[in-house]
Design a protein around this motif. Structure first.
Motif, PDB file in Angstrom:
ATOM      1  N   VAL A  78       0.826  -1.209   0.000  1.00  7.41           N
ATOM      2  CA  VAL A  78       0.000   0.000   0.000  1.00  7.41           C
ATOM      3  C   VAL A  78       0.850   1.245   0.000  1.00  7.41           C
ATOM      4  O   VAL A  78       0.591   2.220  -0.712  1.00  7.41           O
ATOM      5  CB  VAL A  78      -0.958  -0.020   1.232  1.00  7.41           C
ATOM      6  CG1 VAL A  78      -1.632   1.332   1.390  1.00  7.41           C
ATOM      7  CG2 VAL A  78      -1.984  -1.121   1.076  1.00  7.41           C
ATOM      8  N   PHE A 250      -9.960  -0.721  -5.361  1.00  8.31           N
ATOM      9  CA  PHE A 250      -9.603  -2.027  -4.812  1.00  8.31           C
ATOM     10  C   PHE A 250      -9.556  -3.099  -5.899  1.00  8.31           C
ATOM     11  O   PHE A 250      -8.708  -4.003  -5.853  1.00  8.31           O
ATOM     12  CB  PHE A 250     -10.591  -2.437  -3.721  1.00  8.31           C
ATOM     13  CG  PHE A 250     -10.328  -1.757  -2.396  1.00  8.31           C
ATOM     14  CD1 PHE A 250      -9.127  -1.950  -1.740  1.00  8.31           C
ATOM     15  CD2 PHE A 250     -11.279  -0.943  -1.800  1.00  8.31           C
ATOM     16  CE1 PHE A 250      -8.865  -1.335  -0.523  1.00  8.31           C
ATOM     17  CE2 PHE A 250     -11.028  -0.328  -0.589  1.00  8.31           C
ATOM     18  CZ  PHE A 250      -9.813  -0.520   0.051  1.00  8.31           C
ATOM     19  N   LEU A 253      -6.389  -3.070  -7.572  1.00 10.15           N
ATOM     20  CA  LEU A 253      -5.299  -3.243  -6.596  1.00 10.15           C
ATOM     21  C   LEU A 253      -4.617  -1.931  -6.230  1.00 10.15           C
ATOM     22  O   LEU A 253      -3.473  -1.922  -5.764  1.00 10.15           O
ATOM     23  CB  LEU A 253      -4.256  -4.242  -7.133  1.00 10.15           C
ATOM     24  CG  LEU A 253      -4.785  -5.637  -7.505  1.00 10.15           C
ATOM     25  CD1 LEU A 253      -3.637  -6.522  -7.953  1.00 10.15           C
ATOM     26  CD2 LEU A 253      -5.542  -6.260  -6.364  1.00 10.15           C
ATOM     27  N   TYR A 255      -4.601  -0.011  -3.627  1.00  8.25           N
ATOM     28  CA  TYR A 255      -5.039   0.029  -2.238  1.00  8.25           C
ATOM     29  C   TYR A 255      -4.789   1.393  -1.595  1.00  8.25           C
ATOM     30  O   TYR A 255      -5.506   1.790  -0.676  1.00  8.25           O
ATOM     31  CB  TYR A 255      -4.322  -1.057  -1.433  1.00  8.25           C
ATOM     32  CG  TYR A 255      -4.678  -2.450  -1.878  1.00  8.25           C
ATOM     33  CD1 TYR A 255      -5.966  -2.940  -1.729  1.00  8.25           C
ATOM     34  CD2 TYR A 255      -3.713  -3.277  -2.457  1.00  8.25           C
ATOM     35  CE1 TYR A 255      -6.295  -4.217  -2.141  1.00  8.25           C
ATOM     36  CE2 TYR A 255      -4.031  -4.568  -2.874  1.00  8.25           C
ATOM     37  CZ  TYR A 255      -5.325  -5.023  -2.703  1.00  8.25           C
ATOM     38  OH  TYR A 255      -5.650  -6.285  -3.119  1.00  8.25           O
ATOM     39  N   VAL A 463      -9.800  -5.552   3.956  1.00  5.17           N
ATOM     40  CA  VAL A 463      -8.462  -5.615   4.560  1.00  5.17           C
ATOM     41  C   VAL A 463      -8.210  -6.990   5.164  1.00  5.17           C
ATOM     42  O   VAL A 463      -7.128  -7.584   4.988  1.00  5.17           O
ATOM     43  CB  VAL A 463      -8.313  -4.512   5.621  1.00  5.17           C
ATOM     44  CG1 VAL A 463      -6.973  -4.651   6.344  1.00  5.17           C
ATOM     45  CG2 VAL A 463      -8.409  -3.134   4.971  1.00  5.17           C
ATOM     46  N   VAL A 466      -7.485  -9.622   2.570  1.00  2.60           N
ATOM     47  CA  VAL A 466      -6.105  -9.534   2.088  1.00  2.60           C
ATOM     48  C   VAL A 466      -5.150 -10.198   3.077  1.00  2.60           C
ATOM     49  O   VAL A 466      -4.186 -10.871   2.699  1.00  2.60           O
ATOM     50  CB  VAL A 466      -5.720  -8.058   1.869  1.00  2.60           C
ATOM     51  CG1 VAL A 466      -4.232  -7.942   1.555  1.00  2.60           C
ATOM     52  CG2 VAL A 466      -6.536  -7.466   0.736  1.00  2.60           C
TER      53      VAL A 466
END
Length: 597
Positions: A78, A250, A253, A255, A463, A466
């Motif tokens: 991130v 999201f 990707l 983030y 989250v 992930v």
């Protein structure tokens, strides 16, 4: 003299039996209600299933610690939090607020007649009352994401599907609380208007509405806050705004930007609570009494002003003394002057706030850029769209797969509810004024509950997925974490509202704080705890469906696939399954509240 027969002494070291003990033994025992026994066994069975669900979800502290490496890699990927360009962010924020406010206002308007029919003291008849209650249950049971899918088909992507989805889904909660407020009014003013020959409309507008208005305003503001957090989910099915941008981030990707939008949503939720408290203070003329951040900010400002102007009371008293005494007017001009309402500072402020509220509503509708003609032309599309949703079937899936997925959703909701109850009892108790050892502890836990409530469950689920991977574990933890914010606040408020008499009586015997809590506070709050827990379970069943959309397990995965694959007959089947489940849970909750009353 006749000999006095002594009572036989107990054998061994047992103490002598007193008259009080003898009376207690001879006193009639209260019969145990079979229905109460059945309710207790049902409650224990639900708890047992919830414990089994937690065990089956695979949640374990060691596993979470082992997965921390995934968390580190995730945050490294991130990097820093990013936000969309300023102009775009402002536009998206305004559009999101416009959709949420417009949808909540639509629900409030429709909820008034529905609540009038559903309330026992205003309904024209039992049939109308049953119809009103059915509307509240039906609109609450259909997920807003399903409504959004349907309206996107009718109106294409835009703001109007979001407004209608939020509005129709919110009718369930708002109309129920509106009806509860109507049933609790003082019947005196209404009966007086009826005795004077007033119509039904006059009874409502003059005898009921003034009493329920403060409660109704608070309900609408609370629902608006819930809708703001829920608007994130609607972005996954084509509703424009911050939710759609976050879903794009999201899915691609990105983030950093996704979490940046999540931060914006959290800030909006906190600001919305403060604004709600200000509105209640300004428009209703009553200081907020809650323990949320918004209420505390408003009260703090009011107290600071009071400290800066300590002579306000004496100034008002002097002004009142200088005003002429109310004598009977001697002329028509004096009579008209007496009847004319003066423009005081309070009236000017309230009028200004009223116009500001109107301006916000108009701006919310305007920023959505609604194509009003669509509300007329879409009816021609209804038959063709309805055919796509009927008859319900499971498509390429077999019945066992779908019922298993629905069972997984219920298990996720049960596990999350039990985890939330365990933690919320502790956190909510320490957030209650009559339980917390001091104001610092109470304020800290209240702030913790506010922070937890401000984070959308969908963000937590993404989250956690992930970090821990796809499946029920992420969905359960996300719902449990979010449930702590809601249930903890409800428990804290309920414990603060218990009667202080039993607590004082136990404290007078020299009992400790924990003994007062266990002997007086908790027994009084048990019924509320059961009711709040079932409310959370009802909420979690619908929320678990939504979390399945992003990989949280359960029926939501099949719901999203059916919607994206245009298998709308499968969507109808899933909606029916959710509706039946919610009705069963609500029936059990009503039964429990009645039995443990």
């Amino acid at each position: 003299m006749p000999a006095v027969l002594a009572e036989p002494q107990p054998r061994g070291d047992a103490p002598p039996r007193s008259d009080a003990d003898s009376l207690l033994e001879r006193a009639p025992k209260r019969a145990v209600s079979p229905e109460r026994v059945a309710a207790t066994l049902t409650l224990l069975a639900i708890v047992g299933v919830a414990v089994y669900a937690i065990a089956e979800s695979g949640i374990s502290i060691p596993a979470l610690l082992e997965s921390w490496g995934n968390a580190e890699r995730f945050f490294e990927r991130v990097g820093g939090i990013e936000f969309p360009p300023a102009a775009e962010l402002v536009e998206l924020t305004a559009l999101t607020l416009g959709i949420v406010i417009s949808g909540t206002l639509l629900a409030a308007v429709i909820s008034v007649p529905v609540a009038y029919l559903a309330a026992s003291n205003t309904t024209p008849g039992r049939g109308w009352q049953a119809f009103g209650r059915f509307i509240t249950v039906l609109t609450r049971a259909i997920p807003d994401v399903v409504l959004a899918m349907v309206f996107v088909l009718m109106f294409t992507i835009g703001a109007l599907p979001g407004i209608l989805a939020i509005g129709i889904h919110s009718i369930g909660m708002i109309s129920k609380l509106f009806a509860d407020a109507i049933e609790q009014v003082d019947e005196g003013p209404r009966l007086a208007i009826r005795a004077a020959g007033g119509s039904k409309l006059q009874e409502f507008t003059s005898g009921i509405l003034p009493q329920v208005l403060p409660s109704w305003v608070a309900t609408v503001l609370h629902r608006n806050d819930i809708n703001l957090r829920g608007s994130v989910v609607l972005g996954y099915v084509g509703i424009v705004g911050l939710g759609m941008e976050m879903s794009f981030a999201f899915k691609s990707l990105n983030y950093s930007e996704g979490l940046g939008i999540a931060v914006v949503m959290f800030v909006l939720c906190v600001v919305m609570e403060i604004v709600s408290s200000v509105i209640r203070k300004a428009m209703l003329g009553t200081a907020p009494t809650g323990r949320g951040l918004g209420d505390r900010v408003v009260r703090g400002v009011a107290n600071a002003r009071a400290r800066r102007t300590p002579s306000d009371a004496s100034s008002r008293a002097d002004a009142a003394a200088q005003r002429p005494s109310p004598i009977e007017p001697s002329s028509t001009a004096e009579l008209e002057a007496a009847l004319r309402r003066p423009w005081t500072a309070t009236r000017i402020r309230n009028t200004a706030w009223g116009w500001i509220a109107v301006a916000v509503i108009v701006a919310s509708v305007a920023v959505c850029d609604i194509q009003w003609g669509d509300l007329v032309t879409f009816w021609a599309k209804v038959p063709a769209i309805a055919v796509q949703f009927w008859p319900p079937n499971f498509g390429n899936y077999d019945a066992e797969t779908m019922f298993t997925a629905m069972g997984e959703t219920v298990m996720i909701a049960l596990a999350a509810t039990l985890l939330a109850v365990i933690v919320s009892v502790v956190v909510g108790s320490l957030a209650a004024r009559n339980v917390a050892p001091n104001g610092t502890v109470r304020g800290s836990f209240r702030l913790l509950l506010l922070v937890v409530r401000g984070i959308p469950e969908l963000i937590l689920a993404i989250v956690l997925i992930v970090i821990t991977g796809l499946g029920a574990q992420a969905g359960t933890l996300a719902l449990a974490f979010g449930g702590i914010g809601l249930l903890g606040k409800l428990i804290a408020d309920s414990l603060e509202e218990v009667s202080a008499g039993p607590e004082r009586a136990v404290r007078a015997t020299g009992a400790s704080r924990s003994q007062v809590y266990a002997s007086a506070t908790v027994p009084q709050g048990t019924r509320a705890l059961i009711g709040h827990s079932f409310y959370l379970l009802d909420t979690n069943i619908r929320a678990a469906t939504i979390l399945g959309i992003v990989g949280g397990g359960g029926i939501g995965y099949y719901l999203l696939n059916a919607g994206q694959g245009s298998n709308y007959q499968v969507v109808t089947s899933i909606v029916f399954m959710i509706l039946v489940t919610v009705l069963i849970v609500e029936g059990i909750a009503v039964w429990m509240r009645r039995v443990f009353r």
